[in-house]
Design a protein around this motif. Sequence first.
Motif, short mmCIF file in Angstrom:
data_model
loop_
_atom_site.label_atom_id
_atom_site.label_comp_id
_atom_site.label_asym_id
_atom_site.label_seq_id
_atom_site.Cartn_x
_atom_site.Cartn_y
_atom_site.Cartn_z
N ALA A 43 0.95 -1.26 0.04
CA ALA A 43 -0.09 -0.09 0.02
C ALA A 43 0.83 1.30 0.03
O ALA A 43 0.55 2.23 -0.67
CB ALA A 43 -0.83 -0.07 1.17
N HIS A 49 -3.39 5.63 -2.71
CA HIS A 49 -3.62 5.31 -1.52
C HIS A 49 -2.69 5.85 -0.34
O HIS A 49 -2.64 5.54 0.76
CB HIS A 49 -3.50 3.70 -1.40
CG HIS A 49 -4.44 2.98 -1.92
ND1 HIS A 49 -4.53 2.71 -3.28
CD2 HIS A 49 -5.93 2.83 -1.65
CE1 HIS A 49 -5.64 2.20 -3.85
NE2 HIS A 49 -6.40 2.14 -2.91
N LEU A 52 -4.85 6.85 2.65
CA LEU A 52 -5.18 5.73 3.57
C LEU A 52 -4.21 5.20 4.30
O LEU A 52 -3.98 4.88 5.55
CB LEU A 52 -5.51 4.52 2.53
CG LEU A 52 -5.94 3.17 3.44
CD1 LEU A 52 -6.96 3.16 4.14
CD2 LEU A 52 -5.93 1.99 2.35
N ALA A 75 -9.92 -1.19 0.14
CA ALA A 75 -9.03 0.07 0.37
C ALA A 75 -9.54 1.29 -0.36
O ALA A 75 -9.55 1.29 -1.59
CB ALA A 75 -7.64 -0.42 -0.10
N ILE A 174 -6.36 -7.21 -1.06
CA ILE A 174 -6.77 -5.62 -1.32
C ILE A 174 -7.77 -5.77 -2.47
O ILE A 174 -7.46 -6.24 -3.60
CB ILE A 174 -5.89 -4.50 -1.35
CG1 ILE A 174 -4.83 -4.73 -0.10
CG2 ILE A 174 -6.22 -3.47 -1.72
CD1 ILE A 174 -3.56 -3.83 -0.25
#
Length: 184
Positions: A43, A49, A52, A75, A174
């Motif tokens: 990630a 992302h 996140l 996600a 994910i």
Amino acid sequence: MRKLTYALTLSAALIAASVAHAEDTVMVGGQSMYPSKDIVDNAVNSADHTTLVAAVKAAGLVDTLKGKGPFTVFAPTNAAFAKLPAGTVETLVKPENKATLTKILTYHVVPGRYGYAKLESEIKKGGGKAELATASGGKLTFMQNGPHNIYVVDDGGHIANISTYDVNQSNGVINVIDTVLLPK
């Protein structure tokens, strides 16, 4: 002749290995996601992302998501976080809001591995929808909208479309979504 045969055999093996390796990876946020890496290690490389990842760090969930799992993470992209009211993310990442942030983030995590095929199977078993328990103790509802299109509904009725499925990780999978899911 033996050297040529050996060289051709070695070349073919290397090409086959690189093709097989390329098939195992999925591109997310402009980067390859490697099944040999864990959820966090992949990630952090996704340009889609960064919000996140910052939220996971602020909530203190890095060690958890680097754990054995398996976990399925739905996600949200940076664009998904941008759809929240102005100032929401900035407020949530403050230390005094860690419990709320943690609840929201763990609401995006389902214990187990739920790639496309398993989600589709659960939806069929459920007569058109599947409910899965999240790590935060909430429920997410999954339904199908056409071929190879699964969407997620949170407790408040907000809908997130899964845009990328089956991003396999060493400790889970994910699935990329376009909306932040919110628990009750």
